[in-house]
Design an enzyme around this catalytic site. Structure first.
Site, PDB file in Angstrom:
ATOM      1  N   LYS A   1       0.697  -1.209  -0.103  1.00 26.52           N
ATOM      2  CA  LYS A   1      -0.104  -0.018   0.044  1.00 26.52           C
ATOM      3  C   LYS A   1       0.714   1.292  -0.013  1.00 26.52           C
ATOM      4  CE  LYS A   1      -3.900  -2.579   2.148  1.00 26.52           C
ATOM      5  NZ  LYS A   1      -4.425  -2.992   3.178  1.00 26.52           N
TER       6      LYS A   1
ATOM      7  N   GLN B   1      -4.890  -1.743   9.534  1.00 24.75           N
ATOM      8  CA  GLN B   1      -4.927  -3.008   9.113  1.00 24.75           C
ATOM      9  C   GLN B   1      -5.142  -4.090   9.744  1.00 24.75           C
ATOM     10  OE1 GLN B   1      -3.473  -3.181   5.798  1.00 24.75           O
ATOM     11  NE2 GLN B   1      -3.913  -5.623   5.997  1.00 24.75           N
TER      12      GLN B   1
ATOM     13  N   ASP C   1     -11.305   2.099   3.675  1.00 24.09           N
ATOM     14  CA  ASP C   1     -11.549   0.681   3.539  1.00 24.09           C
ATOM     15  C   ASP C   1     -12.910   0.272   3.377  1.00 24.09           C
ATOM     16  OD1 ASP C   1      -9.526  -1.294   3.462  1.00 24.09           O
ATOM     17  OD2 ASP C   1      -9.130  -1.409   5.565  1.00 24.09           O
TER      18      ASP C   1
HETATM   19  N1  GUN Z   1      -6.469  -7.345   5.866  1.00 22.20           N
HETATM   20  C1  GUN Z   1      -6.357  -8.139   4.702  1.00 22.20           C
HETATM   21  N2  GUN Z   1      -6.979  -7.453   3.764  1.00 22.20           N
HETATM   22  C2  GUN Z   1      -7.305  -6.146   4.298  1.00 22.20           C
HETATM   23  C3  GUN Z   1      -7.824  -4.958   3.866  1.00 22.20           C
HETATM   24  O1  GUN Z   1      -8.422  -4.749   2.608  1.00 22.20           O
HETATM   25  N3  GUN Z   1      -8.100  -3.865   4.492  1.00 22.20           N
HETATM   26  C4  GUN Z   1      -7.614  -4.166   5.955  1.00 22.20           C
HETATM   27  N4  GUN Z   1      -7.755  -2.882   6.609  1.00 22.20           N
HETATM   28  N5  GUN Z   1      -7.165  -4.992   6.603  1.00 22.20           N
HETATM   29  C5  GUN Z   1      -6.896  -6.046   5.716  1.00 22.20           C
END
Ligand code: GUN
Length: 279
Positions: free
Chosen positions: A49, A93, A115
């Site tokens: 990211k 996350q 998200d």
């Molecule tokens: N963990 C696995 N996929 C994701 C996601 O798309 N967003 C977040 N915040 N955590 C994750």
């Protein structure tokens, strides 16, 4: 022959478009990520990211915490970020090692919830109102649409996942006319349900959970699960077992992961535009 759904190539095309849009803005959009604990797959994901943000010109800040960090300090940090005008997106996350994810996510300003996991955004999505929509769900649906064609979506989908990931996806699929059932790995009747699926989406983080005994011949398999093992990143689907049963499958890595990152960039831009307009 099983068709491989290349999320990486589609994500790269989306990212290029975002870069052009970001370059035309009067100021930089900003993303802040809170990462708690040592889960290796989460660390890998956050690095991807960061790299994507840096490549398109989005300001990026990372806040790292030990796995035992008290929940309230995460909430305090989120409130501080909610008040900053240079941060347009906030992401926690997941999974959180010991803290309550629902309470922490609830602290995010829904306008900065890139998200799309905040319950206010889920309610807006249900009500067909403008909102920030789950980046994972958008990524999955976009990849399926581009791969099979918008007018050829499969009739019946099964999602094996926690509600946080499954609910937005269920709404998007149902909107597109796909009958959708949600279940979880612990379901005693899991294989009976998954064997009905023309489209099977799995996001449990349990490597090898889905073998050919769970798959309807000709199904499309979308593997959202990502776990780091000694062999590298692996998904929830046992690729070797299903490869001649499914008609199409997303690889891990290179399938849903890059699409989630690309749709996160789309959401950051959308959040920036919302905030410039309404705040
Ligand atoms: N963990 C696995 N996929 C994701 C996601 O798309 N967003 C977040 N915040 N955590 C994750």
């Amino acid at each position: 022959m099983t068709h491989i759904l290349n999320g990486k190539a589609l994500a790269a095309r989306i990212q290029k478009k975002i870069q052009t849009r970001v370059e035309s803005l009067p100021s930089k959009p900003g993303l802040a990520i809170l990462l708690v604990g040592e889960d290796p797959a989460s660390h890998t994901y956050v690095q991807l990211k960061r790299k994507a943000c840096e490549e398109v010109g989005i300001h990026f800040e990372l806040f790292l915490y030990p796995s035992t960090q008290p929940e309230q300090t995460l909430i305090d940090k989120i409130q501080e970020l909610n008040a900053r005008s240079d941060i347009h997106g906030i992401l926690v996350q997941l999974p959180l090692p010991s803290q309550n994810a629902d309470r922490v996510i609830f602290a995010i300003d829904p306008l900065k919830d890139v998200d799309g996991f905040h319950p206010f955004n889920l309610e807006k999505l249900r009500a067909h109102q403008p909102s920030l929509v789950s980046a994972v769900a958008l990524g999955v649906v976009r990849l399926i649409r581009e791969s099979v064609g918008t007018d050829r979506l499969p009739p019946h989908a099964v999602i094996v996942s926690s509600p946080l990931f499954a609910q937005p996806l269920e709404i998007l699929l149902k909107e597109s006319g796909v009958q959708t059932v949600i279940t979880q790995a612990e379901d005693k009747h899991l294989s009976e349900k998954t064997k009905q699926a023309d489209l099977l989406i799995v996001a449990e983080g349990i490597p090898g959970l889905i073998t050919k005994e769970f798959v309807k011949p000709g199904a499309i398999l979308i593997d959202v699960g990502t776990t780091r093992t000694s062999e590298g990143l692996v998904g929830d689907v046992d690729f070797e077992s299903v490869k001649n049963v499914a008609s199409a499958i997303t690889p891990v890595p290179g399938g849903v992961g890059p699409m989630t990152v690309a749709m996160l960039l789309v959401n950051i831009l959308k959040a920036y535009e919302f905030q410039k307009k309404y705040l």
